[in-house]
Design a protein around this motif. Structure first.
Motif, PDB file in Angstrom:
ATOM      1  N   PHE A 284       0.743  -1.176  -0.027  1.00 63.24           N
ATOM      2  CA  PHE A 284       0.022   0.029   0.107  1.00 63.24           C
ATOM      3  C   PHE A 284       0.874   1.128  -0.011  1.00 63.24           C
ATOM      4  CE2 PHE A 284      -2.963  -2.988   1.662  1.00 63.24           C
ATOM      5  CZ  PHE A 284      -3.936  -2.958   0.776  1.00 63.24           C
ATOM      6  N   SER A 285       1.985   1.093  -0.249  1.00 66.37           N
ATOM      7  CA  SER A 285       2.995   2.152  -0.366  1.00 66.37           C
ATOM      8  C   SER A 285       3.887   1.987  -1.700  1.00 66.37           C
ATOM      9  CB  SER A 285       4.202   2.271   0.761  1.00 66.37           C
ATOM     10  OG  SER A 285       3.347   2.430   2.076  1.00 66.37           O
ATOM     11  N   PRO A 286       3.024   2.054  -2.669  1.00 70.51           N
ATOM     12  CA  PRO A 286       3.486   1.501  -4.177  1.00 70.51           C
ATOM     13  C   PRO A 286       4.900   2.467  -4.542  1.00 70.51           C
ATOM     14  CG  PRO A 286       1.587   2.647  -4.380  1.00 70.51           C
ATOM     15  CD  PRO A 286       1.884   2.504  -2.931  1.00 70.51           C
ATOM     16  N   LYS A 287       5.036   3.484  -4.423  1.00 70.11           N
ATOM     17  CA  LYS A 287       6.121   4.478  -4.956  1.00 70.11           C
ATOM     18  C   LYS A 287       7.452   4.087  -4.087  1.00 70.11           C
ATOM     19  CE  LYS A 287       3.580   8.568  -6.253  1.00 70.11           C
ATOM     20  NZ  LYS A 287       3.143  10.071  -6.243  1.00 70.11           N
TER      21      LYS A 287
ATOM     22  N   TYR B  77       6.292 -10.625  -2.962  1.00 70.09           N
ATOM     23  CA  TYR B  77       6.356 -11.224  -4.442  1.00 70.09           C
ATOM     24  C   TYR B  77       6.177  -9.896  -5.330  1.00 70.09           C
ATOM     25  CZ  TYR B  77       1.313 -10.611  -2.836  1.00 70.09           C
ATOM     26  OH  TYR B  77       0.353 -10.143  -2.312  1.00 70.09           O
ATOM     27  N   ASP B  78       5.912  -8.707  -4.919  1.00 69.87           N
ATOM     28  CA  ASP B  78       5.843  -7.508  -5.989  1.00 69.87           C
ATOM     29  C   ASP B  78       7.115  -6.862  -6.064  1.00 69.87           C
ATOM     30  OD1 ASP B  78       3.390  -7.373  -7.057  1.00 69.87           O
ATOM     31  OD2 ASP B  78       2.590  -5.724  -6.099  1.00 69.87           O
ATOM     32  N   ILE B  79       7.955  -6.982  -5.464  1.00 73.76           N
ATOM     33  CA  ILE B  79       9.578  -6.717  -5.460  1.00 73.76           C
ATOM     34  C   ILE B  79      10.035  -7.049  -6.722  1.00 73.76           C
ATOM     35  CG2 ILE B  79      11.776  -6.991  -4.677  1.00 73.76           C
ATOM     36  CD1 ILE B  79      10.386  -4.593  -3.219  1.00 73.76           C
TER      37      ILE B  79
ATOM     38  N   VAL C  16      -6.348  -2.902  -5.152  1.00 70.18           N
ATOM     39  CA  VAL C  16      -6.138  -2.970  -6.599  1.00 70.18           C
ATOM     40  C   VAL C  16      -5.430  -1.556  -7.077  1.00 70.18           C
ATOM     41  CG1 VAL C  16      -7.010  -3.187  -8.952  1.00 70.18           C
ATOM     42  CG2 VAL C  16      -7.729  -4.895  -7.305  1.00 70.18           C
ATOM     43  N   SER C  17      -6.156  -0.409  -6.533  1.00 70.45           N
ATOM     44  CA  SER C  17      -5.658   0.703  -6.884  1.00 70.45           C
ATOM     45  C   SER C  17      -3.898   1.014  -6.572  1.00 70.45           C
ATOM     46  CB  SER C  17      -6.470   2.023  -6.043  1.00 70.45           C
ATOM     47  OG  SER C  17      -6.035   1.736  -4.794  1.00 70.45           O
ATOM     48  N   ARG C  18      -3.741   0.229  -5.377  1.00 75.30           N
ATOM     49  CA  ARG C  18      -2.367   0.531  -5.039  1.00 75.30           C
ATOM     50  C   ARG C  18      -1.354  -0.387  -5.929  1.00 75.30           C
ATOM     51  NH1 ARG C  18      -4.922   3.706  -3.243  1.00 75.30           N
ATOM     52  NH2 ARG C  18      -4.632   4.995  -1.055  1.00 75.30           N
ATOM     53  N   ILE C  19      -1.640  -1.725  -6.006  1.00 76.03           N
ATOM     54  CA  ILE C  19      -0.675  -2.680  -6.959  1.00 76.03           C
ATOM     55  C   ILE C  19      -0.798  -2.208  -8.339  1.00 76.03           C
ATOM     56  CG2 ILE C  19      -0.883  -4.520  -5.069  1.00 76.03           C
ATOM     57  CD1 ILE C  19      -2.832  -5.977  -6.962  1.00 76.03           C
TER      58      ILE C  19
END
Length: 298
Positions: A98-101, A140-142, A171-174
């Motif tokens: 939830f901290s995508p940047k 896993y998103d790394i 979804v808005s974050r990933i």
């Protein structure tokens, strides 16, 4: 390539009050945590989930049950420690997702190890489809972010959350990490196959119980596992590669491990190899796997 995530078909009327309350609480916690600097936010998020949320939503009991099944000789002291460490990992990962940047910036600093990255880059250069397979371990998103930064077009397959409000927030974050994203289901699968056949990469997680899956082994016990990643690899001559974003000792940084591609044989043999790969990573990083999953349902 940019694309909007596939739309969900979740109805709030079908959601239990418990799911709605839990989702609302988690969203509220995350919004409060965003007021903190990132390097404080992540460990504080881990503490909040581990110490406050986990006891309320039954995480400790599920962790204990799974560990007693898989490691019956594990000491009580180790089990208790895991009931704190696993939710801490969950909280840290939620804060990162939830901290995508900040997650993208962390991925830029993440080193890549393993024997498979050369094969992955070569497949991209040749226009060959690539299927990246991981599990709920580390973050896993790394790996997805890192591959996008290396010039890969990576689509992600995701499973909708039980509550629409939380699902939309998630979804808005990933999607800020990278698109396209494909919702598990007929429409999402159709979009994902078109993207894969065009010579792109997709990322999949295979460590959730699938009732219609094959009765393969995971930690020596039967775990029903979807064969779809291996079947797609065979159908479209795609590279099938285990890949992991493993959290490091500082609790913030990662190592991206890209293992050698799985040889093409049968869907069952290939998927068992993926299970074995994930098991080895879990054994090496016990607290980083999602032991709250009901992975070994009969």
């Amino acid at each position: 390539m940019t694309a909007k995530p596939s739309k969900t078909q979740i109805s709030d009327e079908d959601v239990s009050p418990r799911d709605r309350i839990v989702s609302t609480v988690i969203i509220g916690i995350i919004r409060c945590l965003t007021l903190l600097p990132y390097r404080r936010r992540v460990p504080v998020g881990g503490w909040v989930i581990s110490r406050l949320v986990a006891p309320l939503i039954g995480y400790r009991g599920r962790i204990r049950d799974n560990l007693r099944l898989i490691f019956p000789d594990m000491s009580e002291e180790e089990v208790v420690q895991m009931t704190f460490d696993v939710p801490d990992q969950i909280g840290r990962t939620l804060c990162e997702l939830f901290s995508p940047k900040n997650l993208v910036a962390m991925a830029e600093q993440t080193p890549i190890t393993g024997d498979g990255i050369a094969a992955v880059d070569a497949a991209r250069a040749a226009g060959r489809p690539i299927i990246i397979v991981s599990g709920h371990i580390g973050n896993y998103d790394i790996a997805r972010s890192k591959l996008i930064q290396r010039g890969h077009k990576v689509g992600g397959l995701y499973r909708s959350m039980n509550y629409k409000g939380f699902n939309d927030f998630y979804v808005s974050r990933i999607s800020q990490v990278g698109t396209p994203l494909f919702l598990r289901g007929r429409r999402g699968m159709g979009e994902m196959l078109k993207f894969l056949k065009a010579g792109n990469a997709i990322a999949m997680l295979i460590d959730q119980h699938m009732t219609a899956g094959a009765p393969l082994k995971f930690f020596g016990h039967t775990a029903y596992t979807a064969l779809s990643a291996a079947e797609l690899a065979l159908r479209y001559d795609a590279l099938l590669v285990p890949c992991y974003g493993i959290r490091q000792a500082d609790g913030l940084s990662f190592e991206m491990i890209v293992e050698s591609p799985i040889p093409h044989t049968t869907p069952e043999e290939m998927t068992q190899a993926l299970n074995d790969s994930l098991e080895a990573q879990v054994r090496a990083n016990m607290s980083q796997w999602l032991w709250v999953h009901r992975r070994w349902k009969a």
